[in-house]
Design a protein around this motif. Structure first.
Motif, PDB file in Angstrom:
ATOM      1  N   SER A   9      -1.105  -1.138  -3.973  1.00  0.00           N
ATOM      2  CA  SER A   9      -2.010  -0.017  -4.100  1.00  0.00           C
ATOM      3  C   SER A   9      -1.997   1.225  -3.736  1.00  0.00           C
ATOM      4  O   SER A   9      -1.277   1.460  -2.838  1.00  0.00           O
ATOM      5  CB  SER A   9      -4.183  -0.983  -3.505  1.00  0.00           C
ATOM      6  OG  SER A   9      -4.166  -1.800  -3.626  1.00  0.00           O
ATOM      7  N   ILE A  60       2.931  -1.155   4.135  1.00  0.00           N
ATOM      8  CA  ILE A  60       3.154   0.351   3.592  1.00  0.00           C
ATOM      9  C   ILE A  60       4.133   1.134   3.342  1.00  0.00           C
ATOM     10  O   ILE A  60       5.453   0.722   4.131  1.00  0.00           O
ATOM     11  CB  ILE A  60       2.523   1.253   4.830  1.00  0.00           C
ATOM     12  CG1 ILE A  60       0.923   0.796   5.780  1.00  0.00           C
ATOM     13  CG2 ILE A  60       1.616   2.746   4.432  1.00  0.00           C
ATOM     14  CD1 ILE A  60       0.670   2.024   7.076  1.00  0.00           C
ATOM     15  N   LEU A  91       0.945  -1.269  -0.256  1.00  0.00           N
ATOM     16  CA  LEU A  91       0.183  -0.343  -0.153  1.00  0.00           C
ATOM     17  C   LEU A  91       0.809   1.529  -0.047  1.00  0.00           C
ATOM     18  O   LEU A  91       2.057   1.569   1.058  1.00  0.00           O
ATOM     19  CB  LEU A  91      -0.783  -0.067   1.095  1.00  0.00           C
ATOM     20  CG  LEU A  91      -1.928   1.329   0.998  1.00  0.00           C
ATOM     21  CD1 LEU A  91      -2.915   1.161  -0.091  1.00  0.00           C
ATOM     22  CD2 LEU A  91      -2.567   1.352   3.062  1.00  0.00           C
ATOM     23  N   ALA A 142      -2.981   4.662  -1.526  1.00  0.00           N
ATOM     24  CA  ALA A 142      -4.535   5.610   0.038  1.00  0.00           C
ATOM     25  C   ALA A 142      -3.721   6.652   0.167  1.00  0.00           C
ATOM     26  O   ALA A 142      -2.336   7.347   0.017  1.00  0.00           O
ATOM     27  CB  ALA A 142      -3.832   4.188   0.840  1.00  0.00           C
ATOM     28  N   PHE A 162      -3.353  -6.483   3.747  1.00  0.00           N
ATOM     29  CA  PHE A 162      -2.022  -5.809   2.746  1.00  0.00           C
ATOM     30  C   PHE A 162      -1.157  -5.772   3.489  1.00  0.00           C
ATOM     31  O   PHE A 162      -1.047  -6.228   4.961  1.00  0.00           O
ATOM     32  CB  PHE A 162      -2.108  -3.832   2.579  1.00  0.00           C
ATOM     33  CG  PHE A 162      -2.729  -3.904   1.961  1.00  0.00           C
ATOM     34  CD1 PHE A 162      -1.712  -3.863   0.279  1.00  0.00           C
ATOM     35  CD2 PHE A 162      -3.719  -2.857   1.368  1.00  0.00           C
ATOM     36  CE1 PHE A 162      -2.958  -3.364  -0.489  1.00  0.00           C
ATOM     37  CE2 PHE A 162      -4.722  -2.629   0.886  1.00  0.00           C
ATOM     38  CZ  PHE A 162      -4.487  -2.591  -0.154  1.00  0.00           C
TER      39      PHE A 162
END
Length: 436
Positions: free
Chosen positions: A46, A119, A22, A48, A116
């Motif tokens: 992905s 990060i 993420l 964010a 996930f």
């Protein structure tokens, strides 16, 4: 830059391969470049994006830009809106701290919901140097001078070895669009002052400043590791845990070459700030304490007692227990059951004659003037005297609960001593077992 990042990940961050990642993306050049690079390297990413609503219109444009980027990269985009200003006021935080807390709380929600693995943030080498200089101006300890960690739990920063100059060159070469936050040009923030006014001067003095800084932080991290190893040894020798309290042996700390420095290393994670006062506790009278926003450090004879923060005033709360109750879950866990025979009593379990009880029983804290008839002794004793004789610390007294009859007569100092008056009478056969 693409090949350099691929080699860096292969050598230093191989665990990212085949993981669900993420990327925290603002729309700024750093996070946009990170997204482009990892997409090109075929990582499972992905995006964010947080809309903090701090810049009217611009924040919404940033959000739309990130959504479009996600479509172009064929990757999923998560977005959220925050009323950051209101949250900061309600929680008495700066806008920057409030935004950070909101952001990472949301990231953790996404991790839990969508599984996930990591990060990723786009901090780079110049960010690292700026953070070092900010901490230096604030008088930080060694922890604050070792820079931003490349790996911190489930947070990874793959661009930390790259300079702002490299990132800007990459977007120019590849004609990549990105969003500029106009507030980055303002020098009202200390980071921007360092970025625009100080770093150009330092880089003029030393054009290889980032490389030099990387060597310096490597040396500092090596020194930090030595300190952590030593603190681990001292902690195992000088600190013992008892219930939820850590007991620091003062005599062992005082034998060290610099007790104040060692106390700082032992207690730095508990939010204490007045380190002179913490060091003074070593020679203070028993009962003196230092309170941080999360913890209490209390001088108790030969020990410093560390515990989660408690209130100095004993809460005047009373819980009633009716005759049919068998389980208590709050504020303390108790089990009450009828039994045929008495077994061994200890600090965790007592046996009482039910016919001597007056319901509802009461569960409460101790009060001045309380007394009881200690098991194994004759006569009564004030609780204050009992606590003193048993060497209860202030924290232990504050955390002690009493089980009392309806007339307030003490049945049990829970976890410590029973009262003689409620022993089973031979003429009765109603026996209650009460245990923690």
């Amino acid at each position: 830059m693409l090949k350099k990042l691929e080699n860096h990940i292969h050598k230093n961050l191989p665990f990212l391969k085949d993981k669900k990642l993420l990327i925290a993306i603002s729309g700024g050049v750093d996070s946009v470049v990170l997204a482009h690079l990892l997409s090109a390297l075929k990582f499972n990413i992905s995006l964010a994006h947080c809309n903090f609503n701090l810049r009217p219109i611009e924040c919404d444009i940033d959000e739309e830009f990130v959504k479009t980027l996600g479509k172009n990269l064929n990757t999923e985009v998560f977005t959220i809106h925050f009323n950051t200003t209101e949250f900061a006021k309600e929680n008495k935080q700066s806008t920057q701290i409030a935004a950070r807390n909101l952001r990472y709380d949301w990231f953790n929600e996404l991790i839990e919901k969508h599984q996930f693995d990591y990060i990723l943030t786009a901090h780079h080498a110049d960010d690292n140097l700026e953070t070092f200089l900010i901490n230096l101006t604030r008088g930080a300890g060694l922890d604050g001078l070792t820079g931003i960690p490349e790996i911190n739990g489930n947070i990874v920063r793959p661009l930390l070895k790259f300079s702002r100059e490299e990132i800007l060159a990459f977007v120019k070469e590849n004609n990549i669009a990105w969003r500029e936050d106009k507030s980055n040009a303002s020098t009202k923030y200390i980071r921007n002052k360092i970025r625009h006014q100080i770093l150009p001067v330092l880089k003029g003095i030393n054009p290889s400043l980032l490389e030099t800084f990387e060597k310096t932080t490597a040396h500092l991290k090596e020194s930090q590791q030595i300190i952590e190893d030593k603190i681990g040894e001292i902690s195992s020798e000088a600190i013992a845990s008892e219930n939820s309290i850590s007991k620091i042996d003062i005599s062992k700390i005082e034998k060290l070459s610099n007790p104040k420095a060692y106390l700082y290393q032992l207690l730095k994670d508990y939010n204490f700030t007045e380190w002179d006062d913490v060091a003074d506790l070593l020679s203070a009278q028993s009962g003196k304490q230092i309170i941080s926003k999360t913890h209490t450090l209390l001088k108790d004879r030969s020990f410093l007692l560390l515990s989660k923060k408690v209130f100095s005033a004993v809460p005047k709360i009373t819980i009633e227990i009716d005759e049919n109750t068998t389980i208590i879950t709050a504020p303390i866990h108790l089990k009450i059951e009828e039994v045929q025979e008495k077994s061994i009593e200890n600090k965790q379990t007592i046996y009482v004659d039910k016919q001597l009880l007056k319901f509802p029983l009461k569960l409460r804290r101790w009060q001045d003037g309380d007394f009881f008839y200690p098991s194994g002794m004759t006569g009564k004793k004030k609780l204050s005297k009992y606590f003193k004789d048993e060497k209860f610390s202030l924290l232990q007294k504050q955390n002690t609960w009493l089980l009392c009859n309806n007339d307030n007569a003490i049945i049990w100092i829970i976890g410590s001593r029973k009262d003689n008056r409620f022993n089973k009478n031979e003429a009765t056969d109603e026996l209650l077992k009460i245990s923690i």
